[in-house]
Design an enzyme around this catalytic site. Structure first.
Site, mmCIF file in Angstrom:
data_model
loop_
_atom_site.group_PDB
_atom_site.id
_atom_site.type_symbol
_atom_site.label_atom_id
_atom_site.label_comp_id
_atom_site.label_asym_id
_atom_site.label_seq_id
_atom_site.Cartn_x
_atom_site.Cartn_y
_atom_site.Cartn_z
ATOM 1 C CE LYS A 184 -1.449 2.917 2.282
ATOM 2 N NZ LYS A 184 -1.269 4.420 2.163
ATOM 3 C CD GLU A 258 10.872 3.076 11.677
ATOM 4 O OE1 GLU A 258 10.773 3.911 12.604
ATOM 5 O OE2 GLU A 258 11.010 3.397 10.497
ATOM 6 C CB CYS A 293 11.229 7.998 11.866
ATOM 7 S SG CYS A 293 12.217 6.655 11.153
ATOM 8 C CD GLU A 392 8.318 11.401 14.298
ATOM 9 O OE1 GLU A 392 9.353 10.834 13.929
ATOM 10 O OE2 GLU A 392 7.195 10.866 14.245
#
Length: 486
Positions: A184, A258, A293, A392
């Site tokens: 996807k 993750e 990330c 974040e």
């Protein structure tokens, strides 16, 4: 259309069951060049019916097709052919990465091969080194075996910030394990997945082994819920990861997650501040504009060196050349989308409101009229409990946090819901190792950002579940079975 329009063979189709098939609706996604905001590709938007068809194709390929029944060495031969085509198209993948997400081309071009073709070659080699079948002696004295078998149909949900590399480190081990896959791809950056599908066709991968669709979040959730999917591997935000984990947990599907990070860089008192600032600032602002990330976004320094670090990082930020990722003089490109730029804008406003010192940056560059650009930004006197230190941001914002001593630095570094990456700057290797062992983080680098998917990558705490890359990344796509003979 932009002069950098991305050339795809079948952009308005989906790759399902080894064929480019027409989608069930005429809906599409427009892909933007994040430097110019112009449309560079238009791709098919998968509906619920399309997703069902993709899962059915992967299910049939696993249940009745040849792929899981090939030997690891036979599957590895396909991985080698995949790697060869990836190497031949390395520049295409680099250009797409720069266009869709803003990473500087001269950074993307040499780096992307380490991830995509490197992943396929690494796992092809494991066909001969990993023990897919081990002989044991049971406690009763009987002859026994431990065998590894493929987990089944895998759903890969790919992020927009580094789609090709992360897709490679999911797909290569899944294929070697004998799984079949539904990829996807993200609507913001789907073109790498289309290029992967083109390679599947070129190398003659058996039908249904890899299926590629691009879809919105609602259809992605259907993929996670689908009883025909045995495992979900996801890279993305922690919020989305929680949702996926809860859905998968309801039906006990396997997951690898993750997720986000708020990674600390501890600069100890024996290390040169300007050297640390150059290493941190140039790598952070220059590698995908902070849209990574595992970026080292919290710079933790002795209190008496705080002002020096803020000034040194500001100096580095001031030398960054914002601009078109394909221009030679550019050292930092745009953010991937208007939405991401607006997110960074909001966090900067929060930082100011919470009392942090905005030392430099913090705005859209006034001299650049088009594209999703944002100035390299440095905050000083950041409270580790503030939003800019705990959440974040995924953009070019660094926070400098003063601490009292080494013990305080480690405490502050661990005072976060995340645990993806970290670094320790010191001239003493033994001291670096002692500090690294105290950090609750999946990776710790010495004197710089140093991650390595070939060994293993993943996080502690809310940074995820499981590991990608290395042997752990292969085992994640298999089930262990014990067989005890009479």
């Amino acid at each position: 259309m932009s002069a950098r329009t991305i050339q795809l063979k079948h952009p308005r189709r989906l790759f399902i069951g080894g064929e480019w098939v027409a989608p069930s609706t005429e809906e599409t996604f427009e892909v933007l060049d994040c430097s110019t905001e112009e449309v560079v590709a238009t791709v098919a938007k998968a509906s619920s019916a399309d997703m069902q068809r993709a899962v059915a194709a992967a299910r049939e390929a696993f249940d009745t097709g040849p792929w899981p029944r090939l030997s690891p060495q036979e599957r590895a031969a396909y991985l080698e052919r995949f790697a060869q085509r990836l190497e031949e198209r390395n520049d295409d993948f680099a250009r797409v990465w720069s266009t869709e997400t803003g990473i500087v081309y001269k950074v993307a071009q040499p780096r992307i091969g380490l991830f995509i073709s490197g992943a396929f070659r690494q796992y092809a080699a494991m066909a001969s080194t990993f023990a897919f079948e081990e002989e044991h002696r049971a406690v009763t004295g009987n002859q026994a075996y431990r065998v590894f078998e493929p987990v089944g149909v895998v759903a890969e949900i790919i992020p927009w910030n580094g789609p090709a590399g992360l897709m490679a480190y999911k797909t290569a081990p899944a294929l070697l394990a004998g799984c079949t896959v539904v990829v996807k791809s993200p609507p913001e950056a789907p073109c790498s997945a289309y290029m992967f599908a083109e390679i599947c066709e070129e190398i003659g991968l058996p039908p249904g082994v890899i299926n590629v669709v691009t879809a919105d979040r609602d259809v992605s959730e259907e993929l996670v819920r689908h009883p025909g999917v045995d495992k979900i591997t996801f890279t993305g935000s922690t919020a989305a990861g929680r949702r996926i984990a809860s859905i998968a947990g309801d039906r006990v599907a396997r997951v690898t997650l993750e997720l986000g990070g708020k990674s600390p860089a501890i600069v100890l008192d024996d290390y040169d501040i300007e050297t640390a600032a150059r290493t941190l600032g140039e790598s952070y602002f220059g590698y995908n504009t902070g849209q990574i990330c595992h970026s080292l976004t919290r710079v933790i320094v002795p209190r008496d060196k705080h002002d020096l670090m803020v000034q040194a990082l500001s100096d580095v930020a001031g030398k960054i050349v914002l601009g078109d990722p394909f221009e030679v003089e550019t050292t930092s490109g745009p953010l991937a989308s208007a939405r991401q730029r607006d997110t960074v804008d909001r966090f900067v406003a929060k930082g100011v409101a919470e009392g942090a010192l905005l030392a430099t940056g913090g705005r859209r560059p006034p001299h650049i009229k088009r594209g999703f650009f944002f100035e390299p930004t440095v905050f000083g006197n950041v409270d580790n409990r503030s939003a800019i230190a705990q959440e974040e941001i995924f953009g070019p914002v660094l926070s400098v946090i003063p601490v009292n001593d080494e013990a305080d630095a480690i405490r502050v570094a661990n005072d976060t819901p995340f645990g993806l990456n970290a670094a320790v700057f010191t001239n003493d290797r033994e001291r670096a190792m002692r500090a690294a062992r105290q950090l609750r983080s999946g990776t710790v680098g010495h004197n710089g950002p140093r991650t390595d998917f070939s060994i293993g990558f993943g996080g502690f705490k809310q940074s995820g579940i499981g590991r990608e890359g290395g042997i752990e990344g292969l085992v994640a796509f298999m089930e262990s079975k014990t067989i005890v003979m009479a």
